[in-house]
Design a protein around this motif. Structure first.
Motif, PDB file in Angstrom:
ATOM      1  N   MET A  75       0.854  -1.178   0.000  1.00 12.44           N
ATOM      2  CA  MET A  75       0.000   0.000   0.000  1.00 12.44           C
ATOM      3  C   MET A  75       0.899   1.240   0.000  1.00 12.44           C
ATOM      4  O   MET A  75       1.863   1.312   0.731  1.00 12.44           O
ATOM      5  N   ASN A  76       0.550   2.229  -0.829  1.00 13.11           N
ATOM      6  CA  ASN A  76       1.383   3.428  -0.892  1.00 13.11           C
ATOM      7  C   ASN A  76       0.924   4.474   0.137  1.00 13.11           C
ATOM      8  O   ASN A  76      -0.084   4.307   0.820  1.00 13.11           O
ATOM      9  N   SER A  77       1.678   5.558   0.235  1.00 12.53           N
ATOM     10  CA  SER A  77       1.414   6.603   1.236  1.00 12.53           C
ATOM     11  C   SER A  77       0.039   7.222   1.074  1.00 12.53           C
ATOM     12  O   SER A  77      -0.654   7.493   2.059  1.00 12.53           O
ATOM     13  N   ARG A  78      -0.367   7.434  -0.155  1.00 11.84           N
ATOM     14  CA  ARG A  78      -1.664   8.063  -0.409  1.00 11.84           C
ATOM     15  C   ARG A  78      -2.814   7.178   0.072  1.00 11.84           C
ATOM     16  O   ARG A  78      -3.764   7.662   0.697  1.00 11.84           O
ATOM     17  N   GLU A  79      -2.735   5.897  -0.206  1.00  7.91           N
ATOM     18  CA  GLU A  79      -3.779   4.962   0.234  1.00  7.91           C
ATOM     19  C   GLU A  79      -3.799   4.839   1.760  1.00  7.91           C
ATOM     20  O   GLU A  79      -4.869   4.798   2.372  1.00  7.91           O
ATOM     21  N   THR A  80      -2.612   4.808   2.362  1.00  8.21           N
ATOM     22  CA  THR A  80      -2.519   4.722   3.816  1.00  8.21           C
ATOM     23  C   THR A  80      -3.085   5.983   4.457  1.00  8.21           C
ATOM     24  O   THR A  80      -3.814   5.914   5.454  1.00  8.21           O
TER      25      THR A  80
END
Length: 66
Positions: free
Chosen positions: A1-6
């Protein structure tokens, strides 16, 4: 999971309040989004910075004077 999704998950779990809320104006709302709960959170705040850096990486910020 990338930063934006997190970050999105953090916002949904920490900043969105469901249910009747009395706003500072005195009006009532069915939900409220308080992003201070995210920007001041030790886990979520760094994600805000990471996402903002990614979103602004192509901007010419040399025109901004402080």
């Amino acid at each position: 999971m990338n930063s934006r999704e997190t970050l999105k998950e953090q916002i949904l779990s920490k900043a969105v309040v469901h249910g009747k809320v009395i706003l500072s104006s005195g009006k009532e709302a069915d939900y409220y989004v308080d992003l201070r709960r995210v920007t001041l959170d030790s886990e979520a705040a760094p994600l805000v910075g990471q996402v903002m850096l990614e979103l602004t990486k192509d901007l010419d910020l040399s025109l901004i004077h402080i």
